[in-house]
Enzyme design. Structure first.
Site, PDB file in Angstrom:
ATOM      1  N   ASP A  91     -11.755  -0.418   0.228  1.00 43.94           N
ATOM      2  CA  ASP A  91     -11.015   0.734   0.738  1.00 43.94           C
ATOM      3  C   ASP A  91     -11.961   1.792   1.281  1.00 43.94           C
ATOM      4  O   ASP A  91     -12.942   2.159   0.602  1.00 43.94           O
ATOM      5  CB  ASP A  91     -10.177   1.370  -0.377  1.00 43.94           C
ATOM      6  CG  ASP A  91      -8.800   0.750  -0.513  1.00 43.94           C
ATOM      7  OD1 ASP A  91      -8.299   0.186   0.480  1.00 43.94           O
ATOM      8  OD2 ASP A  91      -8.212   0.842  -1.608  1.00 43.94           O
ATOM      9  N   GLU A 123      -5.576   3.144   5.354  1.00 43.28           N
ATOM     10  CA  GLU A 123      -4.155   3.433   5.231  1.00 43.28           C
ATOM     11  C   GLU A 123      -3.629   4.136   6.486  1.00 43.28           C
ATOM     12  O   GLU A 123      -4.222   5.117   6.934  1.00 43.28           O
ATOM     13  CB  GLU A 123      -3.899   4.330   4.014  1.00 43.28           C
ATOM     14  CG  GLU A 123      -4.217   3.679   2.676  1.00 43.28           C
ATOM     15  CD  GLU A 123      -3.895   4.590   1.495  1.00 43.28           C
ATOM     16  OE1 GLU A 123      -3.320   5.680   1.721  1.00 43.28           O
ATOM     17  OE2 GLU A 123      -4.222   4.218   0.357  1.00 43.28           O
ATOM     18  N   GLU A 190       3.089  -1.838   0.891  1.00 42.82           N
ATOM     19  CA  GLU A 190       3.243  -1.351  -0.475  1.00 42.82           C
ATOM     20  C   GLU A 190       4.570  -0.639  -0.685  1.00 42.82           C
ATOM     21  O   GLU A 190       4.922   0.283   0.050  1.00 42.82           O
ATOM     22  CB  GLU A 190       2.093  -0.400  -0.852  1.00 42.82           C
ATOM     23  CG  GLU A 190       2.208   0.120  -2.283  1.00 42.82           C
ATOM     24  CD  GLU A 190       0.972   0.829  -2.788  1.00 42.82           C
ATOM     25  OE1 GLU A 190       0.990   1.293  -3.945  1.00 42.82           O
ATOM     26  OE2 GLU A 190      -0.019   0.926  -2.028  1.00 42.82           O
TER      27      GLU A 190
END
Length: 272
Positions: A91, A123, A190
């Site tokens: 990440d 993200e 998600e």
């Protein structure tokens, strides 16, 4: 382990794509340290995610926001040293890529060079398109992440299911297509409705990896501490506990304390 991937010595983005193409489910788990990563890798998962969830499960923060790029590199390099087969994705932490594509590229290059990882994850969709494009231009594989994006928790104000309304669902689908078009090799979905996961997975060619997104994703990911039952407080609907290591570890430690206080450890055979 799957008969399709059992003989593959090193999982690559190409292997992940081929798995989707033939309908073979993809497995992914998090890892943050050398010892755990070695176990996860040897068990046979295809993807290991060094998640910014380390901020929660390793450092005890309430959100993923506080973790730094230096800390992510520390965790990632520990994992990479243990892994012989899985593809390691790291990440990019909050603040290391949003709104500045040059900074995003520098962050991705630092992680790849200093940790030895194989890919990075970001993200967001359209709003970070430029950052993703710039990272990809340097030859760094990128995994996307849509739906509940924990780095944006203060914008959402809740960890509830995302994209239940038509407008948000449509934007998510469009973002998934954008991520595919710019060149992401996969995308995490998600906490979104199962039917939307199915729609997205059938609408794009790259693999989808679900967490709290139902059975229709091309693969699944869980946080290893949750799967093993180490973290007892976290009990969302989507989580299946495959062990109760919290109980096992507590029992082992209390037995150790008892043996030391009772003078039965160490005994003669355990002494030099």
């Amino acid at each position: 382990m799957s008969v399709h991937t059992a003989d593959i010595k090193r999982i690559t983005t190409h292997v992940i794509q081929e798995m989707k193409n033939r309908g073979e489910k993809i497995t992914c788990l998090t890892a943050y340290d050398y010892s755990m990563a070695g176990i996860v890798d040897a068990a046979g998962v295809e993807l290991i995610l060094v998640g910014d969830s380390a901020s929660n499960v390793m450092a005890g923060h309430e959100t993923t926001l506080p973790i730094t790029i230096d800390q992510m590199i520390y965790h990632a390099s520990s994992v990479v040293r243990a892994v012989k087969r899985a593809l390691v994705v790291v990440d990019l932490p909050f603040g290391s890529y949003q709104g500045n594509s040059r900074e995003a590229l520098n962050s991705a290059i630092r992680i790849m060079k200093e940790s030895g990882a194989h890919a990075v994850k970001l993200e967001g969709g359209l709003e970070i398109k430029d950052s993703i494009t710039r990272i990809l231009s340097a030859g760094v594989p990128v995994m996307g992440h849509l739906g509940l994006t924990p780095q944006s928790i203060y914008k959402f104000g809740t960890y509830t299911v995302r994209a239940k309304q038509e407008a948000e669902a449509q934007k998510l689908l469009e973002d998934a297509k954008i991520l595919e078009e710019v060149g992401c090799f996969s995308v995490v979905l998600e906490k979104i409705p199962s039917k939307l996961t199915k729609q997205v997975s059938e609408s794009i060619q790259i693999p989808t990896i679900g967490i709290g997104a139902g059975p229709h994703a091309d693969g699944q990911v869980l946080v290893i501490h949750d799967l093993l039952g180490i973290n007892k407080e976290f009990k969302p609907r989507f989580l299946r506990h495959y062990a109760d290591l919290n109980g096992v570890m507590t029992s082992a430690i209390t037995n150790y304390i008892s043996d030391v206080k009772g003078r039965s450890f160490p005994n003669e055979s355990e002494s030099y």
